[in-house]
Each structure stands twice: as structure tokens, then as C-alpha cells.
Scaffold this motif. Sequence first.
Motif, mmCIF file in Angstrom:
data_model
loop_
_atom_site.group_PDB
_atom_site.id
_atom_site.type_symbol
_atom_site.label_atom_id
_atom_site.label_comp_id
_atom_site.label_asym_id
_atom_site.label_seq_id
_atom_site.Cartn_x
_atom_site.Cartn_y
_atom_site.Cartn_z
ATOM 1 N N TYR A 97 26.385 8.482 46.115
ATOM 2 C CA TYR A 97 26.828 7.205 45.442
ATOM 3 C C TYR A 97 27.728 7.387 44.323
ATOM 4 N N ASP A 98 28.988 6.752 44.384
ATOM 5 C CA ASP A 98 30.178 6.971 43.530
ATOM 6 C C ASP A 98 30.050 5.923 42.530
ATOM 7 N N SER A 99 29.389 6.098 41.403
ATOM 8 C CA SER A 99 29.187 4.990 40.344
ATOM 9 C C SER A 99 30.479 4.620 39.621
ATOM 10 N N GLN A 100 31.403 5.383 39.941
ATOM 11 C CA GLN A 100 32.948 5.006 39.240
ATOM 12 C C GLN A 100 33.683 4.154 40.173
ATOM 13 N N ALA A 101 33.255 3.905 41.288
ATOM 14 C CA ALA A 101 34.146 3.081 42.343
ATOM 15 C C ALA A 101 33.924 1.652 41.936
ATOM 16 N N ARG A 102 35.134 0.858 42.532
ATOM 17 C CA ARG A 102 35.126 -0.548 42.124
ATOM 18 C C ARG A 102 35.782 -1.422 43.221
ATOM 19 N N TYR A 103 35.113 -2.408 43.789
ATOM 20 C CA TYR A 103 35.803 -3.171 44.721
ATOM 21 C C TYR A 103 35.417 -4.734 44.309
ATOM 22 N N ASP A 104 36.706 -5.327 44.274
ATOM 23 C CA ASP A 104 36.298 -6.819 44.084
ATOM 24 C C ASP A 104 36.213 -7.446 45.308
ATOM 25 N N PHE A 105 35.344 -8.530 45.481
ATOM 26 C CA PHE A 105 35.123 -9.432 46.509
ATOM 27 C C PHE A 105 36.413 -10.040 46.732
ATOM 28 N N ASP A 106 36.608 -10.063 48.170
ATOM 29 C CA ASP A 106 37.879 -10.413 48.681
ATOM 30 C C ASP A 106 37.785 -11.716 49.421
ATOM 31 N N ILE A 107 37.798 -12.715 48.920
ATOM 32 C CA ILE A 107 37.660 -14.067 49.427
ATOM 33 C C ILE A 107 38.759 -14.170 50.609
ATOM 34 N N HIS A 108 40.013 -13.624 50.590
ATOM 35 C CA HIS A 108 41.027 -13.909 51.876
ATOM 36 C C HIS A 108 40.535 -13.036 52.909
ATOM 37 N N LEU A 109 40.012 -11.871 52.726
ATOM 38 C CA LEU A 109 39.363 -10.932 53.813
ATOM 39 C C LEU A 109 38.296 -11.709 54.584
ATOM 40 N N VAL A 110 37.277 -12.467 53.794
ATOM 41 C CA VAL A 110 36.241 -13.074 54.371
ATOM 42 C C VAL A 110 36.775 -14.284 55.373
ATOM 43 N N ARG A 111 37.654 -15.055 54.679
ATOM 44 C CA ARG A 111 38.240 -15.921 55.386
ATOM 45 C C ARG A 111 38.887 -15.519 56.822
ATOM 46 N N GLU A 112 39.457 -14.555 56.435
ATOM 47 C CA GLU A 112 40.178 -13.774 57.902
ATOM 48 C C GLU A 112 39.306 -13.315 59.080
ATOM 49 N N GLN A 113 38.180 -12.761 58.461
ATOM 50 C CA GLN A 113 37.091 -12.171 59.362
ATOM 51 C C GLN A 113 36.450 -13.217 60.050
ATOM 52 N N ILE A 114 35.988 -14.383 59.131
ATOM 53 C CA ILE A 114 35.208 -15.517 59.518
ATOM 54 C C ILE A 114 36.253 -16.199 60.715
ATOM 55 N N THR A 115 37.502 -16.280 60.575
ATOM 56 C CA THR A 115 38.387 -17.023 61.541
ATOM 57 C C THR A 115 38.247 -16.052 62.873
ATOM 58 N N ASP A 116 38.474 -14.619 62.613
ATOM 59 C CA ASP A 116 38.399 -13.930 63.677
ATOM 60 C C ASP A 116 37.113 -14.169 64.616
ATOM 61 N N PHE A 117 35.930 -14.098 63.823
ATOM 62 C CA PHE A 117 34.843 -14.561 64.610
ATOM 63 C C PHE A 117 34.816 -15.760 65.413
ATOM 64 N N LEU A 118 35.099 -16.888 64.579
ATOM 65 C CA LEU A 118 35.266 -17.993 65.210
ATOM 66 C C LEU A 118 36.215 -17.930 66.510
ATOM 67 N N HIS A 119 37.291 -17.482 66.569
ATOM 68 C CA HIS A 119 38.015 -17.509 67.588
ATOM 69 C C HIS A 119 38.288 -16.133 68.634
ATOM 70 N N SER A 120 37.062 -15.423 68.277
ATOM 71 C CA SER A 120 36.923 -14.219 69.034
ATOM 72 C C SER A 120 38.074 -13.347 69.156
ATOM 73 N N ARG A 121 38.717 -13.053 67.963
ATOM 74 C CA ARG A 121 40.017 -12.308 67.925
ATOM 75 C C ARG A 121 39.436 -10.726 68.012
ATOM 76 N N ASN A 122 40.315 -10.047 68.327
ATOM 77 C CA ASN A 122 39.926 -8.290 68.503
ATOM 78 C C ASN A 122 40.481 -7.841 66.944
ATOM 79 N N THR A 123 39.321 -7.532 66.413
ATOM 80 C CA THR A 123 39.759 -7.318 64.861
ATOM 81 C C THR A 123 40.308 -6.008 64.826
ATOM 82 N N SER A 124 40.227 -5.127 65.889
ATOM 83 C CA SER A 124 40.445 -3.693 65.903
ATOM 84 C C SER A 124 41.926 -3.685 65.578
#
Length: 344
Positions: free
Chosen positions: A184-211
Motif C-alpha cells: 500500500y502506498d500511503s503517499q499516493a493521491r487520486y482525486d475523484f474524476d467526474i468526467h471519467l465517470v461520465r465517460e465510462q457510464i456513457t460507454d456502458f450505456l452505448h456498449s462502446r469498446n472502452t479498450s
Amino acid sequence: MKKILPITIPPVIGYLHHAYPLSILANEETYLPWFHSNYIQLYCPPNFQNPSRNRTMKFNFYRRPDQRVSFSPYLKVQLLNRDLIFKSPTDILLFIVACIDKGYYVQPTVDEYFLPDSAAYQKRPLVHETLIYGYDNQAFVGMGYNKRGDYASYYIMFSELEQAIVHADLTGHYDPDGLRLFKYDSQARYDFDIHLVREQITDFLHSRNTSHCFRMVANPADGVYGLATYPYLKSYIESFLYSLLSFDIRPAHILWEHKKCMVNRLKYMETQGYLKSEDGFSAQYEELARKTGMLRMMLLKFKITRSPDLIHRVLSNLDDIGEAEQSLLQDLVKKLKTVCDESR
């Protein structure tokens, strides 16, 4: 002589390649912004219906092509060649103890024939990975699926784990190196990415190839994504009526975990001010999670009774879940567009 590293039951345990790293990360809430920005897309390969190639369906969360070595910013991963590290059985025990002392979780590939808490114990060879996260006197403490099918901790004597590693034949195994370390890296940081979430949910809805988003790492993976996986899952479940493929609860379990992840993600977004509870998205997804959990239980009952009626009910319920989720996601994507536009 005792040292036990922190471990917990994570939100995804359907496959061990999710469960092991997440069992480490989920001890700290700091991983939540990253987790809720991921674990959205679903994937299955197109060839599961060929019994000669796959006796089960590889229905899963979509995994990035580099995820073996870069699972999460909060997790340091080392892939090691077992034969370079272990020159003798004595090396195995000393190495694992030393790693744990330095805060590393050890994932060796083992033959579960030698693991007393495994369903394969002294019955059949089963080469698989396990997770060692501590030791107590002459026993290691590990995590994995036990003989009852539960994901849980277990104790294994030093000599037993030594035998399990030594006798694990890695020929043709999907992880031929046979040894992985996590920290576990206690020094790491990642902020919640609302734009990425929207992008992936849209991919899921439209069955897009995320790869396609990771072409710089690997060529795009052929397969089925998002809502388009549902007809494939139906075909797989329907095959239980004709015994064309072996029964496997994991696809239905992953679908259930996906819905629970969506519930937790939406509730997290409510606490962070991206959504409001009165929008109703988390409540509607809770209902989908409840129905998917019932679907999973019906399949487990079918495994015992072999009642065709249960399969027909599952297939009908799966249609209802897919239709309800599509309608819900259409509204959610519209809402997230507004949220993202306002956050720019």
C-alpha cells in the motif's frame, strides 16, 4: 514471532485478480475516489459459446491492459520470477517472512492440493494464486476461497505452503512468473474524476469498446461491452438447460457486484455534491442491486434443484433489469452532462 498486515473483505470478490488487491486497498478510505472512478464498465469475450475453448463465461469488469502491473495508484506491484527468487525450499519461507516484515503482501502461485482449507485439498491438482498477509509462529495467514466457497482468511503451516509452492507447475499458467508482491502506498493521491465517470457510464450505456482508450498500451480487445453483455449472459444462463457449458455462478455474481458498486458510487457522488439524493438515482440502483441479488440466489438454487422454471425466471428477470438499467442510465447520463459542464 508474529506479524499480520491489515486486510479486509472488499466490494468486489468475484475474481481473485480483483479481490486480492482490493482487500489491501479497502483498509483505507483514501482509495475510494479512485475506486468510484473505476469499476464501471463490463466486458465479455465473443467466443464463450464454444465449449472446446471456454467451458465457462469470462464475464467481468473491464480491466485495462496494463492492470497486472499498474492496478491502482495506491498499490505498488512487483512481478517476480519465482525460480529466480527461490533457489531452495528454505528460501521460500525466509523470503515471504522478510517481505511481510517490510509491509509487502505476497501472492505466490500454489498447488491447492496442499492447502488444507481448499476444496482441492488432497483431491486434485489446482494451480492458483493465494494471498499471504501475515505469519504467526509456524503458520502463515492467507486469504482466498475456502472449501465452503467463502472468501475468507485461513492459516497454513510453513511446511504446507512450502509444498504448495514447490509443486505448483506453472507450465501454461496465465501467470508464469508465479510470484507477485503488493504494498500500500500511503503517499499516493487520486482525486475523484467526474468526467471519467461520465465517460465510462456513457460507454456502458452505448456498449462502446472502452479498450480503444488504451491503444497506446495494447491493441483494442475484441469483445462485448456494457449493456450489450446482457444477451450474452442470457445465452450462457440458458445453456444450463442443455448442459452445454459448466455451471459457474461468477458471471451472475459479478453482475450483482457491479450493481452494488453503482449504488455505492452514486451515494458517494451525493456526499460529494455531484448529485442529490432526491434525484433518486442511488435508490433506483439499490432496487436493481436487490433484483440482481435475487437472480443470483435463484441460480444457486438451480444448481441444487435443476429446476428449468428457475432458469426461465432468471432470464425474464434479466430482461427486466437490463431495460430498467438502460432507462435509468439515460437519465443519469443527461444529469452528469449538466454536472460536468458546470464543473469546467
